[in-house]
Every structure is written in structure tokens, then in C-alpha cells.
Write a protein that holds these residues in place. Sequence first.
Motif, PDB file in Angstrom:
ATOM      1  N   UNK A 323       0.812  -1.262   0.030  1.00  0.00           N
ATOM      2  CA  UNK A 323      -0.041   0.135   0.068  1.00  0.00           C
ATOM      3  C   UNK A 323       0.884   1.294   0.023  1.00  0.00           C
ATOM      4  N   UNK A 324       0.145   2.380  -0.499  1.00  0.00           N
ATOM      5  CA  UNK A 324       0.778   3.715  -0.629  1.00  0.00           C
ATOM      6  C   UNK A 324      -0.158   4.509  -0.204  1.00  0.00           C
ATOM      7  N   UNK A 459       2.812   3.387   4.062  1.00  0.00           N
ATOM      8  CA  UNK A 459       2.684   2.149   3.835  1.00  0.00           C
ATOM      9  C   UNK A 459       1.841   1.146   4.822  1.00  0.00           C
ATOM     10  N   UNK A 460       1.562   1.573   6.027  1.00  0.00           N
ATOM     11  CA  UNK A 460       1.002   0.727   6.980  1.00  0.00           C
ATOM     12  C   UNK A 460       0.172   1.979   7.693  1.00  0.00           C
ATOM     13  N   UNK A 461      -1.229   1.468   7.984  1.00  0.00           N
ATOM     14  CA  UNK A 461      -2.115   2.261   8.833  1.00  0.00           C
ATOM     15  C   UNK A 461      -2.955   1.545   9.551  1.00  0.00           C
ATOM     16  N   UNK A 462      -3.256   1.948  10.980  1.00  0.00           N
ATOM     17  CA  UNK A 462      -4.348   0.991  11.622  1.00  0.00           C
ATOM     18  C   UNK A 462      -4.474   1.688  13.039  1.00  0.00           C
ATOM     19  N   UNK A 463      -5.624   1.318  13.547  1.00  0.00           N
ATOM     20  CA  UNK A 463      -6.042   2.023  14.968  1.00  0.00           C
ATOM     21  C   UNK A 463      -6.744   0.485  15.356  1.00  0.00           C
ATOM     22  N   UNK A 589       8.624  -1.167   9.292  1.00  0.00           N
ATOM     23  CA  UNK A 589       8.059  -1.381  10.610  1.00  0.00           C
ATOM     24  C   UNK A 589       9.155  -1.916  11.595  1.00  0.00           C
ATOM     25  N   UNK A 590      10.259  -2.016  10.987  1.00  0.00           N
ATOM     26  CA  UNK A 590      11.603  -2.489  12.015  1.00  0.00           C
ATOM     27  C   UNK A 590      11.118  -3.632  12.867  1.00  0.00           C
ATOM     28  N   UNK A 591      10.319  -4.623  12.221  1.00  0.00           N
ATOM     29  CA  UNK A 591       9.513  -5.668  12.995  1.00  0.00           C
ATOM     30  C   UNK A 591       9.492  -6.857  12.178  1.00  0.00           C
ATOM     31  N   UNK A 592       9.303  -8.115  13.018  1.00  0.00           N
ATOM     32  CA  UNK A 592       9.338  -9.400  12.043  1.00  0.00           C
ATOM     33  C   UNK A 592       7.985  -9.708  11.853  1.00  0.00           C
TER      34      UNK A 592
END
Length: 658
Positions: A323-324, A459-463, A589-592
Motif C-alpha cells: 500500500x501507498x 505504507x501501513x495504517x491502523x488503529x 516497521x523494523x519488525x518481524x
Amino acid sequence: MRRFTLILTVFFISVCGILAQDTGADKEDQQSPDTASVFFFHADQRWPGASALYRTADTLLTGFQFYDPAEGTDLLNAVNGNIGLAYKPMIFKHHGSSGFRFTPYNFDAYLLNNANIRYYHSFIPYSNIAYSFGKGKEQLFSVTHSQHLARGLSLGIDLRIINSVGLYNRQKSDNSSVAIQGQFISDNERYAVLANYRNNRFKWRENGGITDDSAFISNTETDRKRIATRLSNADNLIKESGFQINQYYYFGRNPRLAERNKSGIDTLQGTVKTGPDSLMQSTLPGKLFFNPERTNFFRHTFTYTRNALLYTDTDPLSGFYNNIYNDSTSTFDSVFFHEFTNQLIFEGGVGKARGSGKAVLLRAGIEHAFSTYKNDTIIRRFNRFTPFAYISANAFGIAKAEGKIWFSNGAPFNGDKGIAAMLTLPAFDNSTSWGNLYASLALDALQPDYIYQFHASNHFSWENSFGQQTILGGKVMYKRKYVQAGFNVYNLDGWVYFDENALPARAEGSVAVSQFYGLADITLGSVGLQAFAVWQNASKPDILRLPDIAGRATATYSVALFKKALYLQTGFSLMYNTAFFADAYMPALRSYHLQSRIKTGNYPYVDGFVNLRVKRARLFLVMKHLNSGLSGYNYIMVPSYPMPDRGLRFGVSWNFFD
């Protein structure tokens, strides 16, 4: 070939130069006769027990070849193919945190923080300089200095630098960390201050992994720089800094004046740990040091922590992202948060028992935290109050029972709480006889880390409102002399994780995790064996993916040469884990996150090494990944991030006094 010859030449000149100095020593694990005793401790953050005094292992050869901070006998991590980059532990462990839990930090081993900063006790000025280099322009540099400035006043500094270009395009790590710490204790030993300032800065090139794993596994392209990667313009910048001030006011008598010179040895860690109230400073007139194991005090702690995270990519349309949301020409995702905390603690005890300073010890406190979180579009502020308490009882040295409880009130971790109980049999260090048995049971109810609750970027969005995760953990461990074994079991209810699309998800029901592990450090004459192995099982491997078996074994042979002027240790180290679907890495996200595309593991990593010690200096020469290419090219720990090929590493650590 010229590089290899240069390394050997430097190695030979260094050894010859050191041999020209005066000699002496008795055994490999003793302090060199040209070494002064230097001790250190960590300031506990909430619970007692973390502030034991240790002697620096500045002349120990065993384990010296583990120069990577994310690598060790019982440190088994899946790494992103280059030192200093993100990594993922292969052994499940529940980590509780008292601060703002923003994200699972996959670089803790490189950080200097309030929990691991060393406060030194050095009777004379002490310095250590260490430097190592290897293939892929890999360089590590560190400096430690500690000095007792005046009676009751000491100062120290730690500097760490990791810089490595890596073998693949855009794989560079550029990490630097510095911590300055000081300690003061008044002449009557009623008032004491511990203070530190720290600054961590990590800059990573992010290549997103190679585009075609098969090109590497089949070894069709031997020039690693020519293997295409998925990202060409992405970078991560991580900054963490802050300071902490601990102020103590002691009441009651000073036990140091009544009892001195008790000591015990932590054989598995290779350090010497003193017993309660016995810092040996009375043997040196004019020297006065903070006693980390003294009780009966009031303490105020002020902490400031600042974090800044920045992910950039000048080519968002590369096809890497699903996503963008904001800008198709450039990604500039910044997250900033800082936190102020004030903590008040009372600790007091009564009586005396074998194995601990007090027969009954009580600690109680309250913490207030004010946090600010902001990104490019939003600012949020939070307040939290957290009362907590700890109590321990020692039954005549036969057994020691401990309990702790805490509760947090305030966003974004409102309602977080925990309770735990621990039992030690016997209460004192019994490693030379029947050993010690430890058991614990803990229950935590925690909101997920804040990145799972809210995130807004290009590129990422959520709540999300996932609610609390409930983590029940039980542990049993036996320890005697050089052997340690244990069993852990966890029940994770409502576990929150990143799914295969790198989006937060909550598991339905609970996940059970079981672990058996063993750790040994055995020496028979000149031959040594250090080994760690774990078996683990997750009831829902589609949610929590772990290797069934993982471990590392190191065999050594040690000898004294040239009339004990030089101590030499040589050996081999083997690291192995069974095959499993290791988590993939998402740079933005610096995450796995989960993946089901490729299995990693079922591959042995063998290192050969030589460690040397002459007077104040230690040197190592390591051939990393000695078996590279001998059993195929499937040495990938994180999907699309191949491990380095065979390479030579050289390093030296030198101590200075006065």
C-alpha cells in the motif's frame, strides 16, 4: 590473499610485541598479575535483586571469540545477514517492561540503556580499548574508562561503535552508543546518587532482502554484490537517548562496618559476585564506593527517555509495499516519543539469614509516567500511575520465598497488571554441594505494544483495540556448579502478532509454549566444553513459529606457553537449529512477521578460533562459518537475508591502569 597476509602479519607483530613485556600468571581464568580488580553493577529499575556486584571478566579467554553483541553461548538469534542490524530471538521469552512499550525492539543487544549501563568500582584509573575487523569491512570499536575521582565520587564512560558494509548491496550498519555514568556517596554513607546519560544512534541501509533466494541457494552468482535486492533507496534511522538520576537516603546502621569480605562465584557467567554488604573498600583507606546491595533506604528516581525513528525510501513504487497511503514519490515516516518518569521507593528489612542480607525484606513504590507520542500527523499525550510492591522471606537459609505485584492505571496501557511468586531452595549459594532449585509462577495482563494499537505511515495504517493479553508463565530451574537445566511453560491468551501481511492480528484462544533447556560449562584439565540447548514447542505453530531444537556447543583446548607468558585457547563452535518457517522482516516497521514461503534452519554454522592472552591484552582470530559451501548454500536464518560466507575476523582487547 593480500588481506589474509596482512591480518596474519598484524597478528604476529602484536603477539611478538606483547611477549616482550614481563610475564606471569597461574591459570587461564585467574586475573593477570598485571591486572587490578575492577567491579561493576547495574542500577535496578523496579525490583530488587538486579544490583549484585560483579568483577569484570577482562582477562577471561573462554567466550572471548563471541565479539558480536547478539551472539553468545546461550544467545541464539536469527540475524539479517550482517552484524549490527535487526535480529529475532529463536527462543521464546516473555519480556515485561515498565516503560512505554512502543515496539518489540529487535536491536536490544546493541543498546546502552538504564538496565544494562555499568557503574564501576575501580580502585585505580581503569581503561579498556577493543577493536576488531573482518570480511565485508566489518569493524567494531569500544572504549571503557572508569576513575575514582575523590572519596565517594566516581565517573565512568562506555563507547561502542559497530560499522559494517556487509557482503550484499545496501546492507550497511552504522551503530554508535555512548553512556556516561557517575556515582556519589556522602562521607557518612547516608546519601548517595547514581546518574547516567546515554545516547544511541543506529543507521541502517535496508535492502529488503535478495529478490531470488534460489540464485543464492544454487550459488549461480558467486559475486554477492551482483545479486539483486528488493529495495535500492531505503534507510532506517533509530535514535534513543536520555538520562536517569537515582537518589538514595539510607536509615539505620551501616552493615558494611560490621561484616566484610563475603563472596560467591557465579561459575556459569565467569564473573565474581560479592555477597551482601561486602564491597571490600575498607581495605583501601580513602576509597568509598556505593554499595548496590545495601537496603533500608528511600529512593527517588527521575528518568527522561527520548526516541526518534525515521524510515525513508525515495522509491515507494518499487513494488515492495502493498500500500501507498500518502506519497508515491517519497516515503518519510517519522515517529517520535519521549517519556518523563518519577519513582518513589521505600525498601527496608529486618533480621538476618544465610543467603540474603535480611530475613524479611519489603520494597514498595509508586511511579508516575508522562509520555508524548507523535508522528507526521498526530500528537498524543499519556499519563500513567503504577504502584508496585515486593516482599521476600528467608527461612533460616533453608528456603527463600519472594513475591511481587504491580498495577498500571492510565493510557495507553491502562489496566496492565502482574503478580509473581518465586521460591529458592536453599536460600544461599549451594553450587558446590547439592546445588540450588528455583521455581516461579507469574501472571501478567498486558495491552499489546503501542505499535500494534496505533500506527500511521506511508505504507501501513491502523488503529486497534485488541484488549489485554494474558501471559501465564511457570519456570523450574536446577543449578549446580557448572550445570544448569530447566523447564518453562507459558500460556498466551489473546496473543497479538504481525500476520503474513505484516498487519497486527490477535490469536483466537490461547497458545501454549513448552521449553526444556540445559546449559553447561565444564573443564577437564586443558579441555573445556560450553554448551546450551533448548527444546521448545508451540501449540499453534501457525501463530508462533519456533525451531523445535536449537543450541550452540563450543569445545576448547587451553595451554600456557613460554613459561606462562602466553595463554592460548583454541577450539570450534557449532550453532544449529531445526528447520522452521522463520519470521520475515519488514523494514518499514523494523519488525518481524509471519511467512510461509521458505523454511530456514537445519544447517550447522561452524566457527574455528584461537584466543590469546598476554598480560593486559587478549586477542582472537576467528574463521567464521568455516563450513561455508561445504554442505550446500542454504544458510539463511531470516528469509531473503543470507548469512555471510566464510570469513576471517581478528580482534584485540587491551587493558590500561593508572
